[in-house]
Scaffold this active site. Structure first.
Site, PDB file in Angstrom:
ATOM      1  N   SER A 117     -41.216  11.639 -37.088  1.00 16.33           N
ATOM      2  CA  SER A 117     -42.284  11.722 -36.088  1.00 16.33           C
ATOM      3  C   SER A 117     -43.593  12.185 -36.717  1.00 16.33           C
ATOM      4  O   SER A 117     -44.673  11.694 -36.373  1.00 16.33           O
ATOM      5  CB  SER A 117     -41.874  12.657 -34.938  1.00 16.33           C
ATOM      6  OG  SER A 117     -41.876  14.021 -35.318  1.00 16.33           O
ATOM      7  N   ALA A 121     -35.369  13.278 -38.187  1.00 14.58           N
ATOM      8  CA  ALA A 121     -36.059  12.762 -37.007  1.00 14.58           C
ATOM      9  C   ALA A 121     -37.428  13.426 -36.835  1.00 14.58           C
ATOM     10  O   ALA A 121     -38.414  12.765 -36.479  1.00 14.58           O
ATOM     11  CB  ALA A 121     -35.207  12.987 -35.765  1.00 14.58           C
ATOM     12  N   TYR A 122     -37.474  14.729 -37.071  1.00 15.54           N
ATOM     13  CA  TYR A 122     -38.751  15.448 -36.957  1.00 15.54           C
ATOM     14  C   TYR A 122     -39.753  14.932 -37.982  1.00 15.54           C
ATOM     15  O   TYR A 122     -40.914  14.654 -37.657  1.00 15.54           O
ATOM     16  CB  TYR A 122     -38.495  16.945 -37.138  1.00 15.54           C
ATOM     17  CG  TYR A 122     -39.736  17.804 -37.072  1.00 15.54           C
ATOM     18  CD1 TYR A 122     -40.458  17.927 -35.893  1.00 15.54           C
ATOM     19  CD2 TYR A 122     -40.172  18.519 -38.192  1.00 15.54           C
ATOM     20  CE1 TYR A 122     -41.583  18.725 -35.828  1.00 15.54           C
ATOM     21  CE2 TYR A 122     -41.301  19.318 -38.133  1.00 15.54           C
ATOM     22  CZ  TYR A 122     -42.007  19.417 -36.951  1.00 15.54           C
ATOM     23  OH  TYR A 122     -43.127  20.211 -36.898  1.00 15.54           O
ATOM     24  N   VAL A 123     -39.300  14.782 -39.226  1.00 17.24           N
ATOM     25  CA  VAL A 123     -40.193  14.287 -40.272  1.00 17.24           C
ATOM     26  C   VAL A 123     -40.646  12.864 -39.964  1.00 17.24           C
ATOM     27  O   VAL A 123     -41.810  12.508 -40.205  1.00 17.24           O
ATOM     28  CB  VAL A 123     -39.510  14.370 -41.652  1.00 17.24           C
ATOM     29  CG1 VAL A 123     -40.255  13.545 -42.689  1.00 17.24           C
ATOM     30  CG2 VAL A 123     -39.432  15.823 -42.106  1.00 17.24           C
TER      31      VAL A 123
END
Length: 246
Positions: A158, A154-156
């Protein structure tokens, strides 16, 4: 102090801690007047402004939610009113929540979307409207977009969005003499990175780059200072500052 950057003005989102605070101090040392943005920790931002003043520079603390257009318009306007304009915008504000895709709470996905994607878009939009010729917009991605460690999906996602909008904005500002780039740090010794990791994990990540250490916030700030000042021929790029990790 650089004679080429003295008298210029920067706004650093997320400037009250971690990499953002290092960027504030580095740009102030180059002669920039700096807007120090904070989301919640006004006292920390004021402390950094005091440090800048003690070193002979000028700073201003400005608060607000990076994903809120009214907040960011007010922050930009406050910096412009105090220092006469804005030349450089550095968007370090971001949050990182790690979990396998199958297990991630979707409320956490929304939080990252709000800050990392919408926040970067809102700040970039204000920057595109306001940064003076000869200026720079510097957003933040992550080396994990290439190393692809499990748990960072999820971070990547974003940060991949941040890279996409950054590279397109560089082309949209054709003729403005404003560069737009992103910095993609590797493992860096900040609270954002260290939170929730045990010693073995931190040691393993520190040994991964050929330089065999964690990055320091000052390492990333040097990259930002290059893009903000002398790196005028670098435009529409993602610079990986990670000690050779990937």
């Amino acid at each position: 102090m650089s004679t080429e950057t003295a008298g210029r003005v920067a706004l650093v989102t997320g400037g009250s801690g971690g990499i953002g605070a290092a960027v504030v101090r580095r740009l102030a040392a180059d002669g920039y007047s700096v807007g120090v943005h904070y989301a919640r920790n006004s006292a920390k931002a004021q402390s950094i402004v005091a440090d800048v003043a003690a070193a002979g520079g000028q700073g201003l603390a400005v608060g607000g939610d990076v994903g809120n257009e009214a907040d960011m318009a007010a922050a930009f306007e406050a910096v412009e009113a105090a220092f006469g304009g804005i030349d450089v915008v550095v968007n370090t504000a971001g949050i990182m929540i790690i979990a396998p895709i199958a297990e991630l709470n979707l409320a956490d996905l929304d939080r990252m979307h709000h800050t990392n994607i919408r926040g970067t878009f809102v700040v970039s939009q204000q920057a595109a409207r306001r940064v003076r010729p000869g200026g720079a917009v510097i957003n933040f991605s992550t080396t994990v977009r290439r190393t692809q460690y499990p748990g960072y999906g999820a971070y990547v996602a974003s940060k991949a969005a941040v890279e996409g909008m950054t590279l397109i904005l560089a082309r949209e500002l054709r003729g403005r003499d404003v560069t737009v780039n992103a910095v993609a740090p590797g493992p860096t010794a900040t609270a954002l990175f260290l939170d929730g990791k045990d010693e073995d994990t931190v040691r393993r990540l520190a040994e991964a780059p050929p330089l065999q250490r964690l990055g320091q916030p000052g390492d990333i700030a040097e990259t930002v200072a290059f893009l903000a000042g002398p790196g005028r021929w670098v435009n529409g790029q993602v610079l990986y500052a990670n000690g050779g990790l990937a």
